[in-house]
Scaffold this motif. Structure first.
Motif, PDB file in Angstrom:
ATOM      1  N   TYR A 232      -0.444  31.504  38.336  1.00  0.00           N
ATOM      2  CA  TYR A 232      -0.509  32.835  38.934  1.00  0.00           C
ATOM      3  C   TYR A 232      -1.466  33.722  38.145  1.00  0.00           C
ATOM      4  O   TYR A 232      -1.429  33.762  36.912  1.00  0.00           O
ATOM      5  CB  TYR A 232       0.881  33.489  38.934  1.00  0.00           C
ATOM      6  N   GLY A 233      -2.320  34.436  38.884  1.00  0.00           N
ATOM      7  CA  GLY A 233      -3.205  35.434  38.300  1.00  0.00           C
ATOM      8  C   GLY A 233      -2.780  36.811  38.764  1.00  0.00           C
ATOM      9  O   GLY A 233      -2.596  37.043  39.961  1.00  0.00           O
ATOM     10  N   ALA A 234      -2.607  37.732  37.830  1.00  0.00           N
ATOM     11  CA  ALA A 234      -2.052  39.045  38.147  1.00  0.00           C
ATOM     12  C   ALA A 234      -3.119  40.041  38.554  1.00  0.00           C
ATOM     13  O   ALA A 234      -4.213  40.075  37.983  1.00  0.00           O
ATOM     14  CB  ALA A 234      -1.278  39.591  36.946  1.00  0.00           C
ATOM     15  N   GLY A 235      -2.775  40.863  39.553  1.00  0.00           N
ATOM     16  CA  GLY A 235      -3.593  42.016  39.896  1.00  0.00           C
ATOM     17  C   GLY A 235      -3.245  43.185  38.998  1.00  0.00           C
ATOM     18  O   GLY A 235      -2.312  43.119  38.186  1.00  0.00           O
ATOM     19  N   THR A 236      -3.969  44.276  39.153  1.00  0.00           N
ATOM     20  CA  THR A 236      -3.804  45.414  38.248  1.00  0.00           C
ATOM     21  C   THR A 236      -2.526  46.193  38.500  1.00  0.00           C
ATOM     22  O   THR A 236      -1.814  46.549  37.576  1.00  0.00           O
ATOM     23  CB  THR A 236      -5.024  46.344  38.374  1.00  0.00           C
ATOM     24  N   TRP A 237      -2.228  46.468  39.771  1.00  0.00           N
ATOM     25  CA  TRP A 237      -1.137  47.389  40.076  1.00  0.00           C
ATOM     26  C   TRP A 237       0.208  46.701  40.150  1.00  0.00           C
ATOM     27  O   TRP A 237       0.305  45.521  40.484  1.00  0.00           O
ATOM     28  CB  TRP A 237      -1.404  48.078  41.424  1.00  0.00           C
ATOM     29  N   GLU A 238       1.258  47.500  39.873  1.00  0.00           N
ATOM     30  CA  GLU A 238       2.625  47.091  40.170  1.00  0.00           C
ATOM     31  C   GLU A 238       2.917  47.515  41.602  1.00  0.00           C
ATOM     32  O   GLU A 238       2.852  48.698  41.934  1.00  0.00           O
ATOM     33  CB  GLU A 238       3.613  47.758  39.207  1.00  0.00           C
ATOM     34  N   LEU A 239       3.211  46.548  42.462  1.00  0.00           N
ATOM     35  CA  LEU A 239       3.438  46.813  43.870  1.00  0.00           C
ATOM     36  C   LEU A 239       4.846  46.382  44.269  1.00  0.00           C
ATOM     37  O   LEU A 239       5.553  45.725  43.496  1.00  0.00           O
ATOM     38  CB  LEU A 239       2.419  46.057  44.730  1.00  0.00           C
ATOM     39  N   GLU A 240       5.229  46.738  45.482  1.00  0.00           N
ATOM     40  CA  GLU A 240       6.530  46.304  45.975  1.00  0.00           C
ATOM     41  C   GLU A 240       6.563  44.788  46.123  1.00  0.00           C
ATOM     42  O   GLU A 240       7.555  44.135  45.817  1.00  0.00           O
ATOM     43  CB  GLU A 240       6.827  46.968  47.324  1.00  0.00           C
ATOM     44  N   LEU A 241       5.465  44.195  46.610  1.00  0.00           N
ATOM     45  CA  LEU A 241       5.377  42.736  46.673  1.00  0.00           C
ATOM     46  C   LEU A 241       4.751  42.232  45.384  1.00  0.00           C
ATOM     47  O   LEU A 241       4.063  42.990  44.690  1.00  0.00           O
ATOM     48  CB  LEU A 241       4.551  42.289  47.869  1.00  0.00           C
ATOM     49  N   PRO A 242       4.971  40.968  45.002  1.00  0.00           N
ATOM     50  CA  PRO A 242       4.374  40.456  43.763  1.00  0.00           C
ATOM     51  C   PRO A 242       2.844  40.502  43.851  1.00  0.00           C
ATOM     52  O   PRO A 242       2.251  39.835  44.698  1.00  0.00           O
ATOM     53  CB  PRO A 242       4.879  39.004  43.695  1.00  0.00           C
ATOM     54  N   ASN A 243       2.232  41.267  42.984  1.00  0.00           N
ATOM     55  CA  ASN A 243       0.772  41.419  43.019  1.00  0.00           C
ATOM     56  C   ASN A 243       0.125  40.296  42.213  1.00  0.00           C
ATOM     57  O   ASN A 243      -0.395  40.499  41.112  1.00  0.00           O
ATOM     58  CB  ASN A 243       0.372  42.784  42.468  1.00  0.00           C
ATOM     59  N   VAL A 244       0.185  39.091  42.776  1.00  0.00           N
ATOM     60  CA  VAL A 244      -0.360  37.913  42.105  1.00  0.00           C
ATOM     61  C   VAL A 244      -1.079  37.039  43.123  1.00  0.00           C
ATOM     62  O   VAL A 244      -0.788  37.068  44.318  1.00  0.00           O
ATOM     63  CB  VAL A 244       0.739  37.068  41.410  1.00  0.00           C
ATOM     64  N   LEU A 245      -2.021  36.254  42.609  1.00  0.00           N
ATOM     65  CA  LEU A 245      -2.656  35.189  43.374  1.00  0.00           C
ATOM     66  C   LEU A 245      -2.034  33.872  42.916  1.00  0.00           C
ATOM     67  O   LEU A 245      -2.027  33.558  41.726  1.00  0.00           O
ATOM     68  CB  LEU A 245      -4.161  35.156  43.115  1.00  0.00           C
ATOM     69  N   ARG A 246      -1.470  33.113  43.861  1.00  0.00           N
ATOM     70  CA  ARG A 246      -0.854  31.829  43.514  1.00  0.00           C
ATOM     71  C   ARG A 246      -1.872  30.715  43.759  1.00  0.00           C
ATOM     72  O   ARG A 246      -2.454  30.622  44.844  1.00  0.00           O
ATOM     73  CB  ARG A 246       0.404  31.606  44.353  1.00  0.00           C
ATOM     74  N   VAL A 247      -2.071  29.871  42.753  1.00  0.00           N
ATOM     75  CA  VAL A 247      -3.042  28.782  42.845  1.00  0.00           C
ATOM     76  C   VAL A 247      -2.334  27.456  42.614  1.00  0.00           C
ATOM     77  O   VAL A 247      -1.701  27.248  41.573  1.00  0.00           O
ATOM     78  CB  VAL A 247      -4.184  28.956  41.824  1.00  0.00           C
ATOM     79  N   TYR A 248      -2.432  26.570  43.599  1.00  0.00           N
ATOM     80  CA  TYR A 248      -1.924  25.205  43.474  1.00  0.00           C
ATOM     81  C   TYR A 248      -3.082  24.322  43.020  1.00  0.00           C
ATOM     82  O   TYR A 248      -4.143  24.312  43.641  1.00  0.00           O
ATOM     83  CB  TYR A 248      -1.411  24.688  44.816  1.00  0.00           C
ATOM     84  N   LEU A 249      -2.866  23.567  41.954  1.00  0.00           N
ATOM     85  CA  LEU A 249      -3.853  22.625  41.455  1.00  0.00           C
ATOM     86  C   LEU A 249      -3.332  21.209  41.666  1.00  0.00           C
ATOM     87  O   LEU A 249      -2.166  20.925  41.371  1.00  0.00           O
ATOM     88  CB  LEU A 249      -4.119  22.855  39.964  1.00  0.00           C
ATOM     89  N   GLY A 250      -4.169  20.327  42.193  1.00  0.00           N
ATOM     90  CA  GLY A 250      -3.706  18.970  42.418  1.00  0.00           C
ATOM     91  C   GLY A 250      -4.799  18.049  42.897  1.00  0.00           C
ATOM     92  O   GLY A 250      -5.994  18.359  42.800  1.00  0.00           O
ATOM     93  N   GLU A 251      -4.384  16.913  43.426  1.00  0.00           N
ATOM     94  CA  GLU A 251      -5.290  15.924  43.988  1.00  0.00           C
ATOM     95  C   GLU A 251      -5.240  15.995  45.511  1.00  0.00           C
ATOM     96  O   GLU A 251      -4.154  15.995  46.092  1.00  0.00           O
ATOM     97  CB  GLU A 251      -4.904  14.511  43.538  1.00  0.00           C
ATOM     98  N   TYR A 252      -6.407  16.075  46.118  1.00  0.00           N
ATOM     99  CA  TYR A 252      -6.479  16.069  47.577  1.00  0.00           C
ATOM    100  C   TYR A 252      -6.876  14.682  48.030  1.00  0.00           C
ATOM    101  O   TYR A 252      -7.968  14.206  47.722  1.00  0.00           O
ATOM    102  CB  TYR A 252      -7.489  17.110  48.068  1.00  0.00           C
ATOM    103  N   ARG A 253      -5.968  14.047  48.751  1.00  0.00           N
ATOM    104  CA  ARG A 253      -6.212  12.668  49.196  1.00  0.00           C
ATOM    105  C   ARG A 253      -6.476  12.594  50.692  1.00  0.00           C
ATOM    106  O   ARG A 253      -6.640  11.519  51.240  1.00  0.00           O
ATOM    107  CB  ARG A 253      -5.005  11.791  48.836  1.00  0.00           C
TER     108      ARG A 253
END
Length: 414
Positions: A232-253
């Motif tokens: 997760y990468g955080a944004g600057t502000w505190e918001l009602e929703l989680p202010n994050v970018l979720r990144v899935y890392l893996g293998e694409y088959r």
């Protein structure tokens, strides 16, 4: 192949992307060292990466602090300074840094996307657009830093979700603008988006360009995506929703639906100097491979057969280049039934000369080929005044030493 999926339920900005990739395994100190190679000046910025919590989610927040703006920080940090740089300035800066080809191409692709969007908004050619926020040091760090992170992690494919743009109004270089700002709206013309949770700019120009220039859309995790980690990468502000970018890392088959075709044309009346230039143009347009074969035509005339392997999605662009750049007046289009590809990813190895990227290939789970990145080896050979083959050989052996195996004979170096 190594891949990531960007789940942008709270939008995306450059620092959110960097934060997620650092949490995924990129050392912040290594990244800052790479960014220091840019010709921006020793004191141009300080990059800070710290662990924070957004609505209880552990994430990494990245801040690029500039000397002239250390006392004034607000909103997403891409809007903190107003240095004007043109696309020509950006290209020159990247070329001077001497980075690996894929880092360079990914960074330039993102900058070009923003330049074209800004050009359409302001009615000017893309090369003449003077970047404001995006030409500033903090956004240069975001874009080039992301390209370096992708290289470190060996990411070959990027997927992304719908983007949450936010709503309301934002202050930028041109005054008060609606959300999404004009450049963001232009970048997202063909990308699914929605608005939820905050009257703020949740997707910034840099974030929008990173997605639209580098990623393929997927409403959810693609079929065939084996998740290895979530960050997760955080944004600057505190918001009602989680202010994050979720990144899935893996293998694409999974197998993308590709319909490769071969474009061929015979040329006997063209200056051969044009071929090198043409190769670059065709590869930039999406060609998978380009080659020429010496042939003899009617009347025993020497000529070249020019062959271009493309996916069907790039066929028209490459055919257009052939007609515009060569003397050809006809092209053969030959369907290819199938194209087998080994799985590939990039790995970084440390040698006594310096770090080298290695391209690693596998077939049915078995290592088949390891090759040291040519540009990395050339740079280190010059720097250390040693033979190029010595750097290549040490990089290959360093890779095999790391995995505890012997060099694969077919890919070895004498």
């Amino acid at each position: 192949m190594k891949a990531i999926y960007l789940d942008a339920f709270s939008g995306i900005s450059g620092n959110m992307m960097l934060g997620a990739l650092i949490q995924a395994g990129v050392p912040a100190s290594w990244l800052e060292e790479k960014l220091r190679e840019l010709p921006l000046g020793a004191d141009a910025f300080v990059m800070r990466a710290e662990e924070v919590r957004r609505n209880g989610i552990c994430s990494v927040y990245v801040e690029v602090v500039l000397p002239e703006t250390a006392e004034h920080r607000s909103g997403h940090h891409e809007h903190e300074t107003h240095v004007h740089r043109t696309m020509k300035d950006i290209r020159r800066m990247i070329d001077q840094a001497g980075m690996p080809s894929r880092v360079r191409e990914n960074a330039l692709t993102v900058f070009q996307a923003i330049a074209e969007a800004e050009g359409r908004v302001h009615g000017r050619p893309s090369d003449e657009v003077a970047f404001h926020e995006v030409g500033a040091v903090d956004s240069i760090v975001d874009i080039i830093g992301t390209a370096w992170c992708l290289e470190y992690l060996g990411v070959e494919r990027i997927f992304a979700s719908r983007l949450n743009t936010g709503s309301g109004f934002v202050r930028c270089a041109h005054g008060i603008m609606p959300v999404p700002a004009p450049a963001v709206a232009d970048l997202l013309r063909q990308w699914p988006r929605f608005c939820y949770g905050a009257e703020k700019e949740l997707t910034t120009p840099t974030g929008a360009a990173l997605v639209t220039a580098l990623a393929d859309y997927s409403a959810s995790l693609p079929d065939g995506f084996a998740v290895q980690s979530i960050s997760y990468g955080a944004g600057t502000w505190e918001l009602e929703l989680p202010n994050v970018l979720r990144v899935y890392l893996g293998e694409y088959r999974g197998q993308a639906k590709k319909e490769p075709v071969l474009l061929e044309t015979n040329i006997d009346d063209m200056n051969p100097q044009i071929y090198g230039y043409l190769y670059e143009k065709l590869l930039d347009a999406g060609a998978l491979d380009v080659w020429t074969t010496p042939i003899f035509m009617k009347k025993n005339r020497p000529a070249h057969q020019l062959s271009v392997l493309v996916d069907s999605s790039c066929r028209e662009a490459c055919a257009d280049l052939l007609f515009r750049e060569t003397t050809s007046i006809g092209i053969r289009v030959i369907p290819i039934d199938a194209r087998l590809e080994a799985a590939r990813h990039m790995a970084v190895v440390e040698t006594r000369f310096g770090p080298v990227h290695c391209k690693v290939s596998a077939w049915h789970g078995q290592l088949t080929q390891v090759s040291a990145e040519y540009e990395d080896c050339c740079q280190l050979a010059r720097k250390n005044n040693v033979p190029l083959k010595a750097v290549q050989r040490e990089a290959i052996h360093a890779f095999h030493a790391r995995i505890g195996g012997e060099p694969y004979e077919k890919g070895g170096l004498d």
